[in-house]
Design a protein around this motif. Sequence first.
Motif, PDB file in Angstrom:
ATOM      1  N   HIS A  22      -4.683  54.358  51.497  1.00  0.00           N
ATOM      2  CA  HIS A  22      -5.958  54.788  52.063  1.00  0.00           C
ATOM      3  C   HIS A  22      -7.160  54.211  51.314  1.00  0.00           C
ATOM      4  CE1 HIS A  22      -5.068  57.540  48.770  1.00  0.00           C
ATOM      5  NE2 HIS A  22      -6.377  57.767  48.691  1.00  0.00           N
ATOM      6  N   GLN A  23      -6.926  53.450  50.244  1.00  0.00           N
ATOM      7  CA  GLN A  23      -8.021  52.840  49.498  1.00  0.00           C
ATOM      8  C   GLN A  23      -7.689  51.393  49.184  1.00  0.00           C
ATOM      9  OE1 GLN A  23      -8.474  55.150  45.954  1.00  0.00           O
ATOM     10  NE2 GLN A  23      -6.545  54.467  45.053  1.00  0.00           N
ATOM     11  N   GLU A  24      -8.700  50.668  48.629  1.00  0.00           N
ATOM     12  CA  GLU A  24      -8.506  49.265  48.270  1.00  0.00           C
ATOM     13  C   GLU A  24      -8.555  49.116  46.763  1.00  0.00           C
ATOM     14  OE1 GLU A  24     -11.563  47.285  50.460  1.00  0.00           O
ATOM     15  OE2 GLU A  24     -10.317  47.068  52.253  1.00  0.00           O
ATOM     16  N   ARG A  25      -7.893  48.035  46.312  1.00  0.00           N
ATOM     17  CA  ARG A  25      -7.788  47.804  44.864  1.00  0.00           C
ATOM     18  C   ARG A  25      -8.071  46.326  44.574  1.00  0.00           C
ATOM     19  NH1 ARG A  25      -2.486  49.739  41.369  1.00  0.00           N
ATOM     20  NH2 ARG A  25      -3.269  49.223  39.276  1.00  0.00           N
ATOM     21  N   TRP A  26      -8.652  46.083  43.427  1.00  0.00           N
ATOM     22  CA  TRP A  26      -9.057  44.698  43.098  1.00  0.00           C
ATOM     23  C   TRP A  26      -7.872  43.908  42.551  1.00  0.00           C
ATOM     24  CZ3 TRP A  26     -12.911  41.665  44.307  1.00  0.00           C
ATOM     25  CH2 TRP A  26     -13.046  40.442  43.636  1.00  0.00           C
ATOM     26  N   TRP A  27      -7.672  42.749  43.209  1.00  0.00           N
ATOM     27  CA  TRP A  27      -6.659  41.774  42.758  1.00  0.00           C
ATOM     28  C   TRP A  27      -7.395  40.638  42.078  1.00  0.00           C
ATOM     29  CZ3 TRP A  27      -1.652  40.952  41.993  1.00  0.00           C
ATOM     30  CH2 TRP A  27      -1.164  39.642  41.913  1.00  0.00           C
ATOM     31  N   ASP A  28      -7.102  40.383  40.755  1.00  0.00           N
ATOM     32  CA  ASP A  28      -7.881  39.376  40.021  1.00  0.00           C
ATOM     33  C   ASP A  28      -7.287  37.978  40.109  1.00  0.00           C
ATOM     34  OD1 ASP A  28      -5.664  39.447  38.420  1.00  0.00           O
ATOM     35  OD2 ASP A  28      -6.669  40.305  36.657  1.00  0.00           O
ATOM     36  N   GLY A  29      -6.357  37.798  40.994  1.00  0.00           N
ATOM     37  CA  GLY A  29      -5.731  36.490  41.150  1.00  0.00           C
ATOM     38  C   GLY A  29      -4.407  36.376  40.422  1.00  0.00           C
ATOM     39  N   GLN A  75      -9.075  39.546  52.153  1.00  0.00           N
ATOM     40  CA  GLN A  75      -7.779  39.059  51.730  1.00  0.00           C
ATOM     41  C   GLN A  75      -6.816  40.222  51.558  1.00  0.00           C
ATOM     42  OE1 GLN A  75      -8.564  37.080  48.104  1.00  0.00           O
ATOM     43  NE2 GLN A  75      -9.400  35.220  49.016  1.00  0.00           N
ATOM     44  N   HIS A  76      -5.545  39.942  51.612  1.00  0.00           N
ATOM     45  CA  HIS A  76      -4.492  40.912  51.281  1.00  0.00           C
ATOM     46  C   HIS A  76      -3.417  40.171  50.512  1.00  0.00           C
ATOM     47  CE1 HIS A  76      -1.523  43.937  51.379  1.00  0.00           C
ATOM     48  NE2 HIS A  76      -2.268  44.745  52.115  1.00  0.00           N
ATOM     49  N   PRO A  77      -3.311  40.439  49.247  1.00  0.00           N
ATOM     50  CA  PRO A  77      -2.353  39.658  48.461  1.00  0.00           C
ATOM     51  C   PRO A  77      -0.934  39.801  48.984  1.00  0.00           C
ATOM     52  CG  PRO A  77      -3.039  41.622  47.277  1.00  0.00           C
ATOM     53  CD  PRO A  77      -3.931  41.509  48.486  1.00  0.00           C
ATOM     54  N   ALA A  78      -0.652  40.910  49.671  1.00  0.00           N
ATOM     55  CA  ALA A  78       0.704  41.051  50.177  1.00  0.00           C
ATOM     56  C   ALA A  78       0.935  40.199  51.409  1.00  0.00           C
ATOM     57  CB  ALA A  78       0.987  42.521  50.491  1.00  0.00           C
ATOM     58  N   SER A  79      -0.161  39.901  52.163  1.00  0.00           N
ATOM     59  CA  SER A  79       0.027  39.116  53.376  1.00  0.00           C
ATOM     60  C   SER A  79       0.040  37.626  53.105  1.00  0.00           C
ATOM     61  CB  SER A  79      -1.077  39.452  54.378  1.00  0.00           C
ATOM     62  OG  SER A  79      -2.325  39.019  53.878  1.00  0.00           O
ATOM     63  N   GLY A  80      -0.608  37.238  52.014  1.00  0.00           N
ATOM     64  CA  GLY A  80      -0.576  35.843  51.609  1.00  0.00           C
ATOM     65  C   GLY A  80      -1.564  34.945  52.342  1.00  0.00           C
ATOM     66  N   TYR A  81      -2.649  35.471  52.906  1.00  0.00           N
ATOM     67  CA  TYR A  81      -3.656  34.596  53.526  1.00  0.00           C
ATOM     68  C   TYR A  81      -5.015  35.229  53.441  1.00  0.00           C
ATOM     69  CZ  TYR A  81      -3.703  37.545  57.704  1.00  0.00           C
ATOM     70  OH  TYR A  81      -3.841  38.581  58.579  1.00  0.00           O
ATOM     71  N   HIS A  82      -6.099  34.418  53.747  1.00  0.00           N
ATOM     72  CA  HIS A  82      -7.484  34.840  53.691  1.00  0.00           C
ATOM     73  C   HIS A  82      -8.066  34.725  55.081  1.00  0.00           C
ATOM     74  CE1 HIS A  82     -11.742  34.909  52.609  1.00  0.00           C
ATOM     75  NE2 HIS A  82     -11.400  35.316  51.402  1.00  0.00           N
ATOM     76  N   GLN A  83      -8.794  35.760  55.513  1.00  0.00           N
ATOM     77  CA  GLN A  83      -9.347  35.757  56.864  1.00  0.00           C
ATOM     78  C   GLN A  83     -10.377  34.667  57.064  1.00  0.00           C
ATOM     79  OE1 GLN A  83     -10.869  39.614  57.729  1.00  0.00           O
ATOM     80  NE2 GLN A  83      -8.840  40.504  58.067  1.00  0.00           N
ATOM     81  N   ALA A  84     -11.090  34.293  56.010  1.00  0.00           N
ATOM     82  CA  ALA A  84     -12.142  33.305  56.138  1.00  0.00           C
ATOM     83  C   ALA A  84     -11.619  31.901  55.945  1.00  0.00           C
ATOM     84  CB  ALA A  84     -13.251  33.590  55.141  1.00  0.00           C
ATOM     85  N   GLN A  85     -10.331  31.732  55.722  1.00  0.00           N
ATOM     86  CA  GLN A  85      -9.769  30.436  55.479  1.00  0.00           C
ATOM     87  C   GLN A  85      -8.849  30.049  56.611  1.00  0.00           C
ATOM     88  OE1 GLN A  85      -9.191  29.558  51.036  1.00  0.00           O
ATOM     89  NE2 GLN A  85      -8.134  31.421  51.371  1.00  0.00           N
ATOM     90  N   SER A  86      -8.564  28.787  56.700  1.00  0.00           N
ATOM     91  CA  SER A  86      -7.538  28.290  57.598  1.00  0.00           C
ATOM     92  C   SER A  86      -6.551  27.501  56.796  1.00  0.00           C
ATOM     93  CB  SER A  86      -8.169  27.420  58.701  1.00  0.00           C
ATOM     94  OG  SER A  86      -8.803  26.293  58.122  1.00  0.00           O
ATOM     95  N   GLY A  87      -5.430  27.207  57.350  1.00  0.00           N
ATOM     96  CA  GLY A  87      -4.426  26.470  56.606  1.00  0.00           C
ATOM     97  C   GLY A  87      -3.265  27.346  56.233  1.00  0.00           C
TER      98      GLY A  87
END
Length: 341
Positions: free
Chosen positions: A15-22, A53-65
């Motif tokens: 129910h909340q978001e958490r910061w992923w530092d890469g 972004q969602h580190p579990a999904s493995g992609y960025h909404q603002a990116q392509s590729g």
Amino acid sequence: MTPPPGWYRDPTAPHQERWWDGAAWTEHRRAPEPTGHGPAVDPSQGTAPGYGQHPASGYHQAQSGPAPAAPPPTGVVPGEPSTGGRGKAVALTTAAAVLVGAIVTGVFVLGEDDAGSPRTRTPPITATTSDPAPVTDPPSPSPTASESPADDPAVVEDQLNGVTFPLPDGWVRPKYVAEDDVMMTTDGTYDCPADGGVCRHGLVVSRTVTANAESSPKVLAQQDIEDAADDAYDRDLVGNKPFGGIESHEEVASGPVAVAGRAGYYVRWRVRTAKGPGGYVQSMVFPSTVGTESPILVRYVFDAGEDGPPTADMDTITKGIRPIGDADTGGGVGSGIGPTR
């Protein structure tokens, strides 16, 4: 490859978001925000691109590729990026439905009785030290058979020979008696008149005749009476003469007798000793009512004089001898002798 830094759905609290530092999850968390509010801001370093972004999904909404191949090292199951309040509501509604279904299923399984019909169960109540003790009615006595001889205080049981003896007034079960096979003694002891030691005014012995091929009760009783007198009034087990030895004897009674429904025979002597008043001894033999019907020998030893038990107790005890489990079978001098075997 790992996803770039950004806010992602918290794997431990969806129910909340958490910061992923890469490289790893940080301790920074926030409530989900609507999409399209600009780049994500690193709460510890400043600004950094990557909202949505969602580190579990493995992609960025603002990116392509192609999406990064490797998920974060948290073991989170891959999923879709956070979509704000609607996604959270759907997730919470689904989780609640699953939880309610599990509870209902558990109640159904636990409440199913032997016939397969569901029912609920009340948990057991554990009493505490402050709780008053429950008040219950005493159990009703269940109907039982008549008391066994061992439970009757007025009866002594000879299990080896399968008979019981009545315990007249003034007689007790044996205590601290060196002689074997003693069924009862008079209550109390006294100092023996001659060689010292402790004597009793009366005792009754019951044993099986095994060292003699003879089976006739009459012959066996006649053979035993002298030994009975010597054991009682001549020498004791260690060779002392508590009464100074036997000076004379005379037969005062003998004859057939019915004992426990069997034909027996008895012989009674009056014994006079060097010290003390002497006494009476009786040897009585009758067939056992159990097993191979081996002869049973009963010895009576009664002191004479005012301190000794009355000789009438011999007849009382004889008449009261019963087979174990048969309270109606008696005997005694002059009663029906029964079969002679």
